[in-house]
Design an enzyme around this catalytic site. Structure first.
Site, PDB file in Angstrom:
ATOM      1  N   LYS A  46      70.979  24.237  18.393  1.00  0.00           N
ATOM      2  CA  LYS A  46      72.417  24.353  18.493  1.00  0.00           C
ATOM      3  C   LYS A  46      72.881  25.798  18.446  1.00  0.00           C
ATOM      4  O   LYS A  46      73.986  26.117  18.848  1.00  0.00           O
ATOM      5  CB  LYS A  46      73.083  23.597  17.308  1.00  0.00           C
ATOM      6  CG  LYS A  46      72.692  22.156  17.201  1.00  0.00           C
ATOM      7  CD  LYS A  46      73.308  21.582  15.886  1.00  0.00           C
ATOM      8  CE  LYS A  46      72.744  20.221  15.597  1.00  0.00           C
ATOM      9  NZ  LYS A  46      73.131  19.789  14.226  1.00  0.00           N
ATOM     10  N   GLY A  47      72.033  26.663  17.888  1.00  0.00           N
ATOM     11  CA  GLY A  47      72.446  28.008  17.482  1.00  0.00           C
ATOM     12  C   GLY A  47      73.113  28.872  18.526  1.00  0.00           C
ATOM     13  O   GLY A  47      73.931  29.725  18.194  1.00  0.00           O
ATOM     14  N   GLU A 102      69.161  32.607  23.402  1.00  0.00           N
ATOM     15  CA  GLU A 102      68.798  32.202  22.037  1.00  0.00           C
ATOM     16  C   GLU A 102      69.683  32.948  21.043  1.00  0.00           C
ATOM     17  O   GLU A 102      70.219  34.022  21.358  1.00  0.00           O
ATOM     18  CB  GLU A 102      67.304  32.514  21.844  1.00  0.00           C
ATOM     19  CG  GLU A 102      66.705  32.244  20.489  1.00  0.00           C
ATOM     20  CD  GLU A 102      66.763  30.801  20.020  1.00  0.00           C
ATOM     21  OE1 GLU A 102      67.881  30.255  19.929  1.00  0.00           O
ATOM     22  OE2 GLU A 102      65.708  30.232  19.683  1.00  0.00           O
ATOM     23  N   ASP A 103      69.863  32.371  19.864  1.00  0.00           N
ATOM     24  CA  ASP A 103      70.660  33.055  18.841  1.00  0.00           C
ATOM     25  C   ASP A 103      69.864  34.135  18.138  1.00  0.00           C
ATOM     26  O   ASP A 103      70.312  35.259  17.958  1.00  0.00           O
ATOM     27  CB  ASP A 103      71.246  32.044  17.827  1.00  0.00           C
ATOM     28  CG  ASP A 103      70.188  31.128  17.190  1.00  0.00           C
ATOM     29  OD1 ASP A 103      68.994  31.203  17.563  1.00  0.00           O
ATOM     30  OD2 ASP A 103      70.567  30.327  16.316  1.00  0.00           O
ATOM     31  N   ASP A 106      62.940  35.255  15.231  1.00  0.00           N
ATOM     32  CA  ASP A 106      62.416  35.703  13.935  1.00  0.00           C
ATOM     33  C   ASP A 106      60.895  35.791  14.037  1.00  0.00           C
ATOM     34  O   ASP A 106      60.351  36.828  14.379  1.00  0.00           O
ATOM     35  CB  ASP A 106      62.891  34.715  12.855  1.00  0.00           C
ATOM     36  CG  ASP A 106      62.412  35.068  11.459  1.00  0.00           C
ATOM     37  OD1 ASP A 106      61.892  36.179  11.260  1.00  0.00           O
ATOM     38  OD2 ASP A 106      62.563  34.233  10.541  1.00  0.00           O
ATOM     39  N   LYS A 134      64.751  39.837  14.636  1.00  0.00           N
ATOM     40  CA  LYS A 134      64.344  40.302  13.311  1.00  0.00           C
ATOM     41  C   LYS A 134      62.900  40.760  13.418  1.00  0.00           C
ATOM     42  O   LYS A 134      61.987  39.948  13.277  1.00  0.00           O
ATOM     43  CB  LYS A 134      64.357  39.093  12.353  1.00  0.00           C
ATOM     44  CG  LYS A 134      65.571  38.954  11.479  1.00  0.00           C
ATOM     45  CD  LYS A 134      65.263  37.946  10.385  1.00  0.00           C
ATOM     46  CE  LYS A 134      66.203  36.785  10.386  1.00  0.00           C
ATOM     47  NZ  LYS A 134      65.890  35.771   9.375  1.00  0.00           N
ATOM     48  N   PHE A 155      68.426  36.598   5.869  1.00  0.00           N
ATOM     49  CA  PHE A 155      68.839  35.337   6.481  1.00  0.00           C
ATOM     50  C   PHE A 155      70.318  35.437   6.829  1.00  0.00           C
ATOM     51  O   PHE A 155      71.155  35.695   5.980  1.00  0.00           O
ATOM     52  CB  PHE A 155      68.595  34.151   5.540  1.00  0.00           C
ATOM     53  CG  PHE A 155      68.706  32.857   6.274  1.00  0.00           C
ATOM     54  CD1 PHE A 155      67.651  32.384   7.037  1.00  0.00           C
ATOM     55  CD2 PHE A 155      69.890  32.136   6.260  1.00  0.00           C
ATOM     56  CE1 PHE A 155      67.773  31.200   7.761  1.00  0.00           C
ATOM     57  CE2 PHE A 155      70.017  30.949   6.979  1.00  0.00           C
ATOM     58  CZ  PHE A 155      68.955  30.486   7.729  1.00  0.00           C
ATOM     59  N   VAL A 156      70.618  35.272   8.107  1.00  0.00           N
ATOM     60  CA  VAL A 156      71.995  35.472   8.564  1.00  0.00           C
ATOM     61  C   VAL A 156      72.624  34.172   9.048  1.00  0.00           C
ATOM     62  O   VAL A 156      71.930  33.239   9.453  1.00  0.00           O
ATOM     63  CB  VAL A 156      72.061  36.537   9.690  1.00  0.00           C
ATOM     64  CG1 VAL A 156      71.684  37.907   9.149  1.00  0.00           C
ATOM     65  CG2 VAL A 156      71.189  36.159  10.873  1.00  0.00           C
ATOM     66  N   ASP A 162      73.362  28.870  11.533  1.00  0.00           N
ATOM     67  CA  ASP A 162      73.690  28.041  10.375  1.00  0.00           C
ATOM     68  C   ASP A 162      72.765  28.273   9.201  1.00  0.00           C
ATOM     69  O   ASP A 162      71.661  28.802   9.334  1.00  0.00           O
ATOM     70  CB  ASP A 162      73.575  26.560  10.756  1.00  0.00           C
ATOM     71  CG  ASP A 162      72.104  26.126  10.885  1.00  0.00           C
ATOM     72  OD1 ASP A 162      71.363  26.753  11.675  1.00  0.00           O
ATOM     73  OD2 ASP A 162      71.690  25.187  10.182  1.00  0.00           O
ATOM     74  N   ARG A 168      78.396  27.865  11.163  1.00  0.00           N
ATOM     75  CA  ARG A 168      78.273  28.161  12.596  1.00  0.00           C
ATOM     76  C   ARG A 168      79.595  28.678  13.165  1.00  0.00           C
ATOM     77  O   ARG A 168      79.623  29.365  14.175  1.00  0.00           O
ATOM     78  CB  ARG A 168      77.866  26.905  13.377  1.00  0.00           C
ATOM     79  CG  ARG A 168      76.480  26.387  13.044  1.00  0.00           C
ATOM     80  CD  ARG A 168      76.066  25.348  14.083  1.00  0.00           C
ATOM     81  NE  ARG A 168      74.931  24.543  13.640  1.00  0.00           N
ATOM     82  CZ  ARG A 168      73.649  24.872  13.810  1.00  0.00           C
ATOM     83  NH1 ARG A 168      73.334  26.008  14.394  1.00  0.00           N
ATOM     84  NH2 ARG A 168      72.687  24.076  13.406  1.00  0.00           N
TER      85      ARG A 168
HETATM   86  P1  IMP Z   1      61.449  31.630  14.884  1.00  0.00           P
HETATM   87  O1  IMP Z   1      60.663  30.471  15.427  1.00  0.00           O
HETATM   88  O2  IMP Z   1      60.945  32.040  13.524  1.00  0.00           O
HETATM   89  O3  IMP Z   1      61.512  32.805  15.832  1.00  0.00           O
HETATM   90  O4  IMP Z   1      62.894  31.135  14.554  1.00  0.00           O
HETATM   91  C1  IMP Z   1      63.766  30.824  15.517  1.00  0.00           C
HETATM   92  C2  IMP Z   1      64.810  29.848  15.033  1.00  0.00           C
HETATM   93  O5  IMP Z   1      64.923  29.829  13.599  1.00  0.00           O
HETATM   94  C3  IMP Z   1      66.147  30.293  15.556  1.00  0.00           C
HETATM   95  O6  IMP Z   1      66.419  29.654  16.771  1.00  0.00           O
HETATM   96  C4  IMP Z   1      67.086  29.889  14.460  1.00  0.00           C
HETATM   97  O7  IMP Z   1      67.553  28.596  14.703  1.00  0.00           O
HETATM   98  C5  IMP Z   1      66.269  29.889  13.192  1.00  0.00           C
HETATM   99  N1  IMP Z   1      66.480  31.111  12.396  1.00  0.00           N
HETATM  100  C6  IMP Z   1      65.625  32.143  12.219  1.00  0.00           C
HETATM  101  N2  IMP Z   1      66.152  33.088  11.429  1.00  0.00           N
HETATM  102  C7  IMP Z   1      67.397  32.662  11.104  1.00  0.00           C
HETATM  103  C8  IMP Z   1      68.480  33.219  10.314  1.00  0.00           C
HETATM  104  O8  IMP Z   1      68.411  34.331   9.737  1.00  0.00           O
HETATM  105  N3  IMP Z   1      69.592  32.462  10.246  1.00  0.00           N
HETATM  106  C9  IMP Z   1      69.737  31.252  10.843  1.00  0.00           C
HETATM  107  N4  IMP Z   1      68.769  30.703  11.591  1.00  0.00           N
HETATM  108  C10 IMP Z   1      67.605  31.392  11.724  1.00  0.00           C
HETATM  109 MG    MG Z   2      68.777  26.977  13.657  1.00  0.00          MG
END
Ligand code: IMP
Ligand code: MG
Length: 179
Positions: A46-47, A102-103, A106, A134, A155-156, A162, A168
């Site tokens: 949803k992000g 993508e939002d 990480d 990040k 964590f944002v 969210d 959101r």
């Molecule tokens: P990744 O797989 O670790 O790269 O994480 C990606 C997903 O984790 C993103 O699409 C977000 O939905 C969620 N996410 C990662 N870091 C944050 C954060 O700081 N705040 C909120 N959602 C996050």
């Molecule tokens: Mg998320």
């Protein structure tokens, strides 16, 4: 981490105005790079619904929009790398130029999964646009073609992002105050 009661427990990291300015810049770059191509914007739910809605209005090209819902299993603030599709694309993407919106990236594990999944559907090209990255969390380096902002390892929330489905709707990106 406990859930703060109020949005005032959140410290602004990137203001609504900074996001607006950067989104206009990204929209111009994307417009320039995709001139003459058949573009499909793929929003990750949803992000990215807030960022995506603003970004598409800064892209001056004919384009189509589709959505894919992804969720990662595991703890609320860390990606497990085990991703599941909660809602699939509405149409085939074979032969299309795909721009994933993508939002935040990480660990990169969600994007790795998505890119592998989409490659098997034979689009003409795939690029990635992420509002935030990040770098501290990276486990799988993904090429991000368009980045809004690079942020510290916090964590944002807000502007689509969210914590336990909340925040959101904040118009800025903020970090939750801890303690
Ligand atoms: P990744 O797989 O670790 O790269 O994480 C990606 C997903 O984790 C993103 O699409 C977000 O939905 C969620 N996410 C990662 N870091 C944050 C954060 O700081 N705040 C909120 N959602 C996050
Ligand atoms: Mg998320």
């Amino acid at each position: 981490m406990s859930l703060p009661a109020l949005a005032t427990d959140i410290e602004t990291l990137i203001s609504a105005e900074e996001i607006r300015v950067r989104t206009i810049e990204l929209g111009r770059e994307i417009t320039r790079d995709y001139k003459g191509k058949d573009l499909t914007i793929l929003l990750i739910l949803k992000g990215s619904f807030v960022f995506g809605a603003d970004l598409v209005r800064e892209i001056d090209l004919p384009l189509s929009v589709d959505f894919i819902g992804l969720a990662s299993y595991g703890a609320e603030t860390k990606s497990s790398g085990v991703v599941r599709i909660t809602q699939d694309l509405s149409r085939p993407v074979e032969g299309r130029h795909l721009l994933i919106v993508e939002d935040i990236i990480d660990t990169g594990l969600t994007m790795k999964y998505l890119l592998e999944n989409l490659q098997s559907r034979h689009p003409k090209s795939i690029k990635v646009c992420s509002l935030l990255e990040k770098p501290a969390g990276v486990q799988h380096a993904t090429r991000i073609d368009y980045i809004g902002f690079t942020i510290p390892d916090k964590f944002v929330v807000g502007y689509g992002l969210d914590y336990a489905e909340r925040y959101r709707n904040l118009p800025f990106v903020g970090a939750m105050r801890e303690g």
